[in-house]
Structures are given as structure tokens and as C-alpha cells.
Motif scaffolding. Sequence first.
Motif, short mmCIF file in Angstrom:
data_model
loop_
_atom_site.label_atom_id
_atom_site.label_comp_id
_atom_site.label_asym_id
_atom_site.label_seq_id
_atom_site.Cartn_x
_atom_site.Cartn_y
_atom_site.Cartn_z
N MET A 85 32.97 43.14 31.09
CA MET A 85 31.65 43.74 31.00
C MET A 85 31.53 44.94 31.93
N ASN A 86 30.55 45.77 31.70
CA ASN A 86 30.23 46.84 32.63
C ASN A 86 29.43 46.27 33.80
N SER A 144 24.84 43.51 34.77
CA SER A 144 24.22 42.58 35.72
C SER A 144 24.65 41.13 35.51
N PHE A 145 25.95 40.94 35.35
CA PHE A 145 26.47 39.58 35.26
C PHE A 145 26.66 39.05 36.68
N THR A 146 25.61 38.49 37.24
CA THR A 146 25.58 38.02 38.61
C THR A 146 26.04 36.56 38.70
N ALA A 147 26.06 36.04 39.93
CA ALA A 147 26.41 34.63 40.12
C ALA A 147 25.44 33.73 39.37
N ASN A 148 24.15 34.09 39.39
CA ASN A 148 23.15 33.30 38.65
C ASN A 148 23.39 33.39 37.14
N ALA A 179 29.28 43.58 47.92
CA ALA A 179 29.31 43.82 46.47
C ALA A 179 28.03 44.51 46.02
N SER A 180 28.14 45.80 45.76
CA SER A 180 26.98 46.52 45.26
C SER A 180 26.89 46.42 43.74
N ARG A 181 27.97 45.89 43.11
CA ARG A 181 27.98 45.74 41.66
C ARG A 181 28.06 44.27 41.27
N ALA A 182 27.73 44.01 40.02
CA ALA A 182 27.84 42.65 39.50
C ALA A 182 29.28 42.38 39.09
N PHE A 183 29.57 41.14 38.71
CA PHE A 183 30.90 40.80 38.21
C PHE A 183 31.16 41.53 36.90
N THR A 184 32.41 41.91 36.70
CA THR A 184 32.77 42.62 35.47
C THR A 184 33.75 41.81 34.60
N THR A 185 34.24 40.70 35.14
CA THR A 185 35.14 39.84 34.37
C THR A 185 34.67 38.39 34.47
N PHE A 186 34.63 37.71 33.33
CA PHE A 186 34.32 36.28 33.30
C PHE A 186 35.40 35.62 32.46
N GLU A 187 36.02 34.56 33.01
CA GLU A 187 37.10 33.87 32.31
C GLU A 187 36.79 32.39 32.19
N ALA A 188 37.28 31.81 31.11
CA ALA A 188 37.04 30.39 30.87
C ALA A 188 38.27 29.76 30.23
N ILE A 189 38.58 28.56 30.66
CA ILE A 189 39.53 27.70 29.95
C ILE A 189 38.70 26.61 29.31
N VAL A 190 38.59 26.64 27.99
CA VAL A 190 37.71 25.73 27.25
C VAL A 190 38.42 25.22 26.00
N SER A 205 24.36 39.15 25.21
CA SER A 205 23.41 40.07 25.86
C SER A 205 24.09 40.95 26.90
N PHE A 206 25.32 40.60 27.31
CA PHE A 206 26.05 41.38 28.30
C PHE A 206 27.03 42.37 27.66
N ASP A 207 27.02 42.44 26.32
CA ASP A 207 27.87 43.36 25.56
C ASP A 207 29.33 43.30 26.03
N PRO A 208 29.94 42.12 25.99
CA PRO A 208 31.30 41.99 26.51
C PRO A 208 32.38 42.36 25.50
N VAL A 209 33.54 42.73 26.02
CA VAL A 209 34.78 42.76 25.22
C VAL A 209 35.45 41.42 25.46
#
Length: 336
Positions: free
Chosen positions: A61-62, A66-70, A215-226, A244-248
Motif C-alpha cells: 500500500m501507499n 493510513s494502514f496504521t497499527a489500529n 515513524a512519520s508514515r503508516a505501514f506500507t506492507t501487510f503479510e498474512a499466512i492464512v 479501502s487501502f487500495d492494495p497490490v
Amino acid sequence: MQTNKIMRKKIIITAAVTAVVSALIGCAISLYISHIPRELTEYKVTQKWGADGYTHIATYMNSDASFTANAMAKSVSEIESAYTVDSIELTSARYSASMETNVTLISPNSSRSASCAATVYLGDYFIFHPYEIIEGAYPVVQGNSTDAILIDELAAWQLFGTQRGVVGLEAKIGSDYYTVCGVLGIPDGVYNDVYGDKPRVYINADSAAYRSGLASRAFTTFEAIVPDPITNYAENALTEVLKSFDPVIKNIDTRFKSEALKEVYKSQTSMIINPKDREYPYTEKAMLILSLKASDANEIRGVMFKISLIAVAALFFALFGPCVRFIERMLKKLKF
């Protein structure tokens, strides 16, 4: 008649040799493609984790999404709810978020410093990226004790003048003290092109420095093993939750399969390292490079197998064509 027999013999020999040679080349390329992703630290992490029937999904994500911890906590809850609805067990599921930034590490007496690339992570990051540890161990979060860092050997040299015997030593980021828990080796192979020249440090997002504004920016990568009980189930579930986060979104476990490589080949003329301004980590850039390499090989393999099929068809016609024509003539005489 003799000329026809000689010609037929030449066709049979040529077709047979072409079929065998092209098939062997195709098989050799298949073996080559299967070895390409083995360069990656992230190769088959689901198998290393021991999660049968699970798959590794990475989303990019960019920072302005705003992909934050919450947001991560909410997304994990929604993912698990989606699986619960379908009565799918999530015992071995793991999640991680990360971002890239820059920090300056300073030795306790301020005599040395290292300007570092920093990976700030949350969750089970080192399950997804099991790097080689030269010394020490991965950070273990115990209660609120998250101020432990992993550094690579470049950072160890610049900060302490050695890469051995540094576990347990302290370093500062701003006014916050951290304890070095391990030293990582510099990844080689394809990573040489994307790792960069800077030393690198890995920092837990719950650490003091992060909380105080690193960290002035939010997370840009989210990974899951599911779990992936049916094809694309996991990918579709994450696409729905994270839309809603427009991810690749990438399925890491299927990226080097033929169908995925065909898609890469079709889009490679317009593909660049950061499409749609994605802030890809160096790990994903390495995968992109190898995907492009594998997609070219996959196209050549496809051509070889097509040539083999055409040669087999020619061989069949040369061997059995006269028989077929004889049968057709007999059937006509018998008025079938």
C-alpha cells in the motif's frame, strides 16, 4: 514412389528428433524455473512454518493509505471473522506489517554513528522473512520490553567496529536506548541489486523510538499466512477486507507458477519497480526481478513444448497418414 519413401523417412527422423529435443529443452527450462525462486529468503515460508494448506499473501500500500497499527488489528479481526463464517480453522495463521524509513544509530558514548535504512515492523515479521543470523537471536517481545533491535553486519561494523560480540550492547536512536539482540548477514544473490548500500536495522513498531515519532508514515506492507482451502480463497478474502487501502496483492506461493508468470510476461513492458507509486520493500523488489526473469523463461518453455507437439503431430501423420488414407478408401468402397 522411391522418392516419396525417402522423403517420408526424412520427415519421420526430423520430426522425431525435433519432438525429443524440444521436449528435453522444455523440461530443462522447467527445472531452471523451479530453481529461480530458491534464491529468495521468503521462498516457501508456509512450508518452513509447517502450515499445511496455508498460503503466504503479501499486500503493498501507499503510506497515505493510513494502514496504521489500529488498521492492522481491525483488518486481522475482519479476516478471521470471514474465515470463521466458513468454519475454517486459523490455528497457524500469522500476520505482520512493516514499513521502510531511515534512522541514525549512535553508540552509547556518541563516538560512532551509522546512518541506516530501517525496517519498522509489527507482528510475526521474521516468520515471513527468516534471515540468516550471524550472532544472537530474533527479538523476543516480553510484556512492554520491545526496545531490542536486530542490525546487519554493516551496521555492526560502523557502530562497534566489529560484527562479533555486539549482542547485548546498546545503541541510541535519538534519545532512546536500544539493545542489540542479534546481527544479520547481508543477503546475497538477487538481493545485491535491491538491498542498498546502507546498513540496516530492524525495529519493533512498539518500541520507544517509534512511539515518540520515528515513524512519520503508516505501514506500507501487510503479510498474512492464512488457509487457502480452494484456489484464490485467501487472496479474495484479503482483497475484500483491505479494499479501502487500495492494495497490490500478491500470492507469494503461486508467483512462480506458469499462469502467474504468463501474467507477468504480458505486463512487463509497462512494469517498473514502483508501479502506482507503491513503496515496495527490497524483498518485494527482489521477487519482482526474479518474476520477470522466470516469465521470460516460461515463455521460451511454452514455445518449446508447442514445437514438440507440432513435431509429434507431424510424426504421427508421417507414420500413420498412409494407413489412414487406406482406411478411408476402404470405407468409401464399402459405402460407410
